[in-house]
Design an enzyme around this catalytic site. Structure first.
Site, PDB file in Angstrom:
ATOM      1  CG  HIS A   1      -2.077   0.868   1.191  1.00  0.00           C
ATOM      2  ND1 HIS A   1      -2.352   1.787   2.193  1.00  0.00           N
ATOM      3  CD2 HIS A   1      -3.066   1.027   0.280  1.00  0.00           C
ATOM      4  CE1 HIS A   1      -3.447   2.443   1.910  1.00  0.00           C
ATOM      5  NE2 HIS A   1      -3.901   2.005   0.749  1.00  0.00           N
TER       6      HIS A   1
ATOM      7  CE  LYS B   1      -1.874   5.150  -1.409  1.00  0.00           C
ATOM      8  NZ  LYS B   1      -1.782   4.009  -0.501  1.00  0.00           N
TER       9      LYS B   1
ATOM     10  CG  ASP C   1      17.472  13.920 -10.472  1.00  0.00           C
ATOM     11  OD1 ASP C   1      17.616  12.867 -11.117  1.00  0.00           O
ATOM     12  OD2 ASP C   1      17.353  15.036 -11.000  1.00  0.00           O
TER      13      ASP C   1
ATOM     14  CG  HIS D   1      -7.802   8.093   0.112  1.00  0.00           C
ATOM     15  ND1 HIS D   1      -6.455   8.044  -0.216  1.00  0.00           N
ATOM     16  CD2 HIS D   1      -8.265   6.825  -0.052  1.00  0.00           C
ATOM     17  CE1 HIS D   1      -6.134   6.819  -0.573  1.00  0.00           C
ATOM     18  NE2 HIS D   1      -7.201   6.052  -0.493  1.00  0.00           N
TER      19      HIS D   1
ATOM     20  CE  LYS E   1      -4.416   6.156   3.091  1.00  0.00           C
ATOM     21  NZ  LYS E   1      -5.816   6.211   2.896  1.00  0.00           N
TER      22      LYS E   1
ATOM     23  CG  ASP F   1       1.193  16.254  23.134  1.00  0.00           C
ATOM     24  OD1 ASP F   1      -0.003  16.160  23.463  1.00  0.00           O
ATOM     25  OD2 ASP F   1       2.085  15.528  23.591  1.00  0.00           O
TER      26      ASP F   1
END
Length: 527
Positions: free
Chosen positions: A170, A172, A177, A422, A424, A429
Site C-alpha cells: 500500500h 506511496k 534524483d 482518504h 491518513k 500535542d
C-alpha cells in the site's frame, strides 16, 4: 440438462481448474539496483542547495493538501529530473491523470532519466499490454509487487491462493534524483488529483527535500529488490510492434480531450505553480524520519511485529501529553485500540478522530468494522467526527477565510459532486505529525505493507489541530451520545443552524441494515 450445456460447464470448470493451477515463475532474474547517489549536480540539487546549506541536517517539508497542487508537484519533479525517478504505488489508474503521469515519465526516460516504477499488482487488471509497452523502453523498468499468477482470470488466484494475494503493498512515494520526494496518501488517478467530477478524495501528501529523501530512497530500494517484486517482463507478454505508437496515440487523445484541457489549465493556475514561477516556495525546515513495514511482512505470519511499522509509529509518537488527533478514512480500532484511546481520554488527553460517515465512505464493510466500537469510544470520552458526503474540506486559502489553519487534512477539488476522506495523518500535542499510507485498521497493521513520514513540526501538527478546532465541526457530523445516554446522535452544523439525527445521516434504511449484518460477520481481520 442438455448435452451442449453440460459440455459448456465442463469446459468452464476445466478452464477454472487450469487457471487455478497457474503459478508464478519459479526462477526470476532480478537485477539489483540502488537509488542514484551522484546527483549533486542536477537541477533539483542546485535549486535547493542554498536552502539546505542554511538549514544543516534539516529536511524541508511542504504539505500538499490541495489535489491539483499534489498533481503539479509530481509533474514538475518528473520534468526537472536529470538522473532518476523512483515511484512506488498501490493504484495507478488508466485515466486522465494516470496517462499524463505516464507521459511525463516517458518524456523523462527519453531525456536519459532512469525510471523505476514499483506497482502493487492488485489493481493492474487489464493494463498488461500498456505496462509491457512502457517497460520495453530502455530507460524504464516496471516491477509488480506480489503479482497474480493468472493474468486474465484473477478470481482464480483469490480462490486458490487467497492467503498470498490478500497481502498487498500500500506504499506511496515519488522520488526525483534522490533530491526531492513526495510521500502521503494519494494513489495515481483522477479521484486523487481533483480531475474526477463525480468523486473527489480528500487526501494529503508532503513534498520533502533534505536528509529524509535518502530514507525514502532506501525504503524504495528495499521493496524494489525484495523477492516479492517481479520484473514486469517475467510476467507479461512481450509488446507488439505497434505498442509504442499505441501509447503515443493514447496520450495524444488525452491532450485533445476538452475536460482534460480544463484540468491541465487548472493545474497551471495552482498556488504551488505560481510560487515556483515566482521563486518563493516556502518549506518548513525541521527533522523528519521515514517509517515503513518490511516487504517480508506479506510473506510471514501476521503476528510478526518485528516486520511491522505499527510499533515504530507508537514509539515515534511517544505518550501524548495533551492531544491526540487521528485522521483515518478506514478506521477500525478493534478492542485493543479502542481500549487504548479510551484510556488516554480518561487520563485527560483530548482524543479526536475524523473518519468517513456511512454516506461518504467508499467501503461499507470498513464502516461496519468501525461502527461496532463507536459507542464505546464516545462513552469513553473520545471525540468523533464523520465527514459529510460531498462536503469537502476547503483548500488552504478558503480554510483560512473560514477560520481554519491552512488546508489540512486534505482538500482541493475543482468541484467533485461527492467527497470521501482518504488522508491518513495523525498529530500529537501540536508538535509531531505523521503523513503516509497507514490506516488505523487491521489491514494496515497486519496484512498490507505501509509507509509514511514522522515530522517534528508544530506548524503542520498545529494546522491539523486547528482544522479540527474550527473547520471540521462544520464539514463533518459530530457524533455524540444522546443526552439520555441510551443512543448515538449526529450533529450537522450548517449556516442555517444545527440538525440532529438519531440514525446514520444520508444513508437509507437498506444501507443501514447492510451495515448491521456486516457488523456480526467475522471479517474484522480482513478490514
Amino acid at each position: 440438462m442438455s448435452t451442449s450445456l453440460s459440455r459448456v460447464l465442463v469446459v468452464f470448470l476445466l478452464g477454472w481448474l487450469v487457471a487455478g493451477c497457474s503459478s508464478l515463475p519459479g526462477k526470476v532474474e532480478r537485477t539489483e539496483s540502488q537509488a542514484v547517489a551522484n546527483t549533486a549536480d542536477t537541477r533539483l540539487a542546485k535549486s535547493f542547495a542554498p536552502a539546505l546549506k542554511a538549514h544543516p541536517d534539516k529536511s524541508g517539508i511542504r504539505a500538499l493538501p490541495a489535489a491539483e497542487d499534489a498533481f503539479a508537484a509530481r509533474i514538475l519533479l518528473a520534468r526537472h529530473a536529470d538522473r532518476s525517478l523512483d515511484l512506488q504505488y498501490y493504484i495507478w489508474r488508466n485515466d486522465t491523470t494516470g496517462k499524463l503521469m505516464w507521459q511525463a515519465l516517458w518524456d523523462a526516460a527519453e531525456r536519459g532519466v532512469r525510471v523505476r516504477v514499483l506497482l502493487d499488482d492488485a489493481n493492474t487488471s487489464g493494463l498488461d499490454p500498456m505496462l509491457a509497452a512502457l517497460d520495453a523502453h530502455p530507460n524504464i523498468e516496471i516491477r509488480l509487487f506480489n503479482p497474480f499468477a493468472n493474468r486474465r482470470l484473477r478470481a482464480a488466484d483469490f480462490a486458490f491462493d487467497f492467503s498470498r494475494v490478500n497481502r498487498r503493498m500500500h506504499n506511496k512515494s515519488f522520488t526525483a534524483d534522490n533530491q526531492a520526494t513526495i510521500v502521503g496518501g494519494r494513489n495515481i488517478g483522477d479521484e486523487y488529483f481533483g480531475a474526477n467530477m463525480e468523486l473527489g478524495f480528500q487526501d494529503l501528501d508532503v513534498v520533502a527535500v533534505g536528509p529524509v529523501v535518502s530514507e525514502v530512497s532506501n525504503a524504495f530500494d528495499l521493496f524494489w529488490n525484495s523477492p516479492s517484486a517481479y520484473p514486469a517482463a517475467s510476467l507479461l507478454a512481450a509488446p507488439g510492434p505497434d505498442a509504442r505508437a499505441g501509447l503515443q496515440a493514447s496520450w495524444e487523445q488525452v491532450q485533445r480531450d476538452p475536460e482534460a484541457q480544463r484540468y491541465i489549465e487548472a493545474v497551471r493556475r495552482t498556488p504551488l505553480v505560481r510560487e515556483i514561477d515566482e521563486g518563493r516556495v516556502t518549506l518548513d525546515w525541521t527533522t523528519a524520519h521515514v517509517i515503513h513495514d518490511s516487504p517480508a511482512k506479506v510473506l510471514e505470519p501476521t503476528d510478526r511485529s518485528d516486520l511491522q511499522m505499527m510499533p515504530l509509529l507508537v514509539a515515534a509518537f511517544g505518550q501524548p501529553k495533551r492531544e491526540l488527533d487521528l485522521v483515518s478514512p478506514y478506521f477500525v480500532p478493534g478492542q485493543d485500540g479502542t481500549k487504548s484511546l479510551v484510556t488516554l481520554a480518561g487520563s485527560g488527553i483530548k482524543v479526536r478522530v475524523l473518519t468517513n460517515s456511512l454516506a461518504a465512505t467508499d467501503v461499507s464493510a470498513v464502516h461496519a468494522g468501525y461502527s461496532k466500537y463507536r459507542k464505546q469510544l464516545l462513552e469513553g470520552g473520545v471525540r468523533v467526527y464523520e465527514l459529510k458526503p460531498g462536503d469537502a474540506v476547503p483548500p488552504p486559502d478558503k480554510a483560512r477565510d473560514e477560520g481554519g489553519s491552512g488546508g489540512l487534512p486534505g482538500s482541493g477539488s475543482r468541484g467533485s459532486s461527492a467527497a470521501s476522506l482518504h488522508a491518513k495523518t495523525f498529530g500529537v500535542d501540536r508538535e509531531r505529525i505523521f503523513v503516509g499510507s497507514f490506516n488505523l485498521d487491521p489491514r494496515s497493521a497486519r496484512l498490507n505493507t505501509e509507509m509514511g513520514v514522522i515530522i517534528d513540526s508544530p506548524q503542520l501538527s498545529g494546522q491539523l489541530a486547528g482544522q479540527l478546532d474550527t473547520v471540521i465541526p462544520n464539514k463533518a457530523f459530530e457524533v455524540r451520545m444522546q443526552p439520555d445516554g441510551r443512543g448515538i446522535e449526529w450533529i450537522d452544523r450548517t449556516p442555517q443552524g444545527e440538525t440532529r439525527y438519531t440514525t446514520e445521516p444520508g444513508a437509507g434504511a437498506l444501507k443501514r441494515s447492510w451495515i448491521d449484518l456486516l457488523e456480526i460477520l467475522p471479517i474484522e481481520w480482513l478490514l
